[in-house]
Design an enzyme around this catalytic site. Structure first.
Site, PDB file in Angstrom:
ATOM      1  N   ASP A  48      42.626  37.568  41.639  1.00 50.08           N
ATOM      2  CA  ASP A  48      41.174  37.354  41.712  1.00 50.08           C
ATOM      3  C   ASP A  48      40.584  37.235  40.305  1.00 50.08           C
ATOM      4  O   ASP A  48      39.391  36.957  40.138  1.00 50.08           O
ATOM      5  CB  ASP A  48      40.476  38.432  42.550  1.00 50.08           C
ATOM      6  CG  ASP A  48      40.603  39.826  41.961  1.00 50.08           C
ATOM      7  OD1 ASP A  48      41.317  39.997  40.953  1.00 50.08           O
ATOM      8  OD2 ASP A  48      39.978  40.755  42.515  1.00 50.08           O
ATOM      9  N   SER A  49      41.432  37.398  39.270  1.00 47.02           N
ATOM     10  CA  SER A  49      41.018  37.107  37.896  1.00 47.02           C
ATOM     11  C   SER A  49      40.536  35.665  37.780  1.00 47.02           C
ATOM     12  O   SER A  49      39.853  35.310  36.822  1.00 47.02           O
ATOM     13  CB  SER A  49      42.178  37.339  36.926  1.00 47.02           C
ATOM     14  OG  SER A  49      43.354  36.680  37.376  1.00 47.02           O
ATOM     15  N   GLU A 186      47.954  48.550  35.351  1.00 50.36           N
ATOM     16  CA  GLU A 186      47.126  47.805  34.380  1.00 50.36           C
ATOM     17  C   GLU A 186      46.436  48.772  33.427  1.00 50.36           C
ATOM     18  O   GLU A 186      45.757  49.719  33.859  1.00 50.36           O
ATOM     19  CB  GLU A 186      46.072  46.957  35.132  1.00 50.36           C
ATOM     20  CG  GLU A 186      45.196  46.172  34.165  1.00 50.36           C
ATOM     21  CD  GLU A 186      44.381  45.066  34.816  1.00 50.36           C
ATOM     22  OE1 GLU A 186      44.518  44.845  36.037  1.00 50.36           O
ATOM     23  OE2 GLU A 186      43.590  44.430  34.088  1.00 50.36           O
TER      24      GLU A 186
END
Ligand code: KIV
Length: 286
Positions: A48-49, A186
């Site tokens: 979705d980046s 992340e």
């Protein structure tokens, strides 16, 4: 050259067992998927980046199911070998387990994905179990979870205190127990990522989480220099495609303005006979 075999979640588990690093890269469209696939990268994440690097939003929150499916379909048409993971967007799995199963199913049924990814730890355990029970492979995502950007107060390293690191370890174990096949870590301190990677049976895929994860992932546009607004410290740029494109477009504009493009080699002419016939037809002369 023999075609390499399709990557499955079993391939990733075997790589972890053998200590072979797993490679993952994002892609959001057909040509990029082809390049990433042809480079032999194991996993393509339709992240979705794309909300930020392709659509220009300040964060990933505006990305919807329809947008994700649209991009996933293009990627699925371009990739043959890599394992394809579709990112579940904000609000597609948080409202209820039923909605999560229905939405995750669309990634496999309509968009050609092999698996889905969702963000969160212990609070997502029920959802992960339901998806796995429905036959949908799930990748977890811990540490900086960009869909919680407002709660986290910015894009910053997570798990820096002893207590926060302990919570991360517990979340990773809870996701593994719930049935995820891999977990993205992340922006997590390298020691914490190493500790988690050593405790889990399933592979960890790091981004800004140091060198000890079982695999690594980067965002395509960061990797090749196509997203120039900011560059996180953990990114290594392997190309400066943005500058190459900018230079190419400048030369194109200059060529058109100077009537240097198109040239004879880019042009097609009618047969002389046909041209004469045309002139006769429209103007009554040869
Ligand atoms: O959306 C995305 O690209 C991601 C990666 C950064 C792991 O979640």
């Amino acid at each position: 050259m023999a075609e390499r075999k399709k990557v499955t979640i079993r391939t990733l588990q075997a790589k972890k067992r053998k200590g072979q690093p797993i490679t993952m890269m994002t892609a959001y469209d057909y040509p990029t998927a082809k390049w990433v696939d042809e480079a032999g990268i194991d996993v393509i994440l339709v992240g979705d980046s794309l909300g930020m690097v392709v659509l220009g939003y300040p964060n990933t929150l505006p990305v919807t199911m329809e947008v994700m499916l649209h991009h996933c379909k293009a990627v699925a048409r371009g990739a043959k070998r890599a394992l394809l993971v579709g990112d579940m967007p904000f609000m597609s799995y948080q409202v209820s387990v039923e909605e999560a199963v229905r939405n995750a199913g669309r990634f496999l049924q309509e968009a050609g994905m092999d698996a889905v990814k969702l963000e969160g730890g212990r609070e997502q355990v029920k959802t992960v179990r339901a998806l796995v029970d429905a036959g949908i492979p799930v990748m977890g995502h811990l540490g900086l979870t960009p869909q919680k950007i407002h709660q986290l107060g910015g894009f910053r390293v997570q798990g820096r205190t002893a207590a926060a690191a302990k919570r991360l370890v517990e979340d990773a174990l809870a996701l593994e127990e719930a049935g995820v096949f891999a977990i993205v870590l992340e922006m997590v301190p390298a020691q914490v990522a190493k500790y988690i990677s050593e405790r889990l049976q399933v592979p960890t895929i790091g981004i800004g989480a140091g060198p000890h994860c079982d695999g690594q992932v980067l965002v395509f546009h960061d990797t090749v220099g196509m997203f120039e607004e900011f560059q996180p410290r953990f990114v290594k740029r392997y190309a400066e495609v943005g500058s190459t494109i900018r230079e190419a477009l400048k030369r194109y504009r200059e060529d058109v303005e100077a009537r240097a493009f198109p040239g004879e080699e880019h042009s097609t002419y009618m047969d002389e006979e046909e041209w004469k016939a045309f002139l006769e037809l429209v103007e009554g002369k040869a």
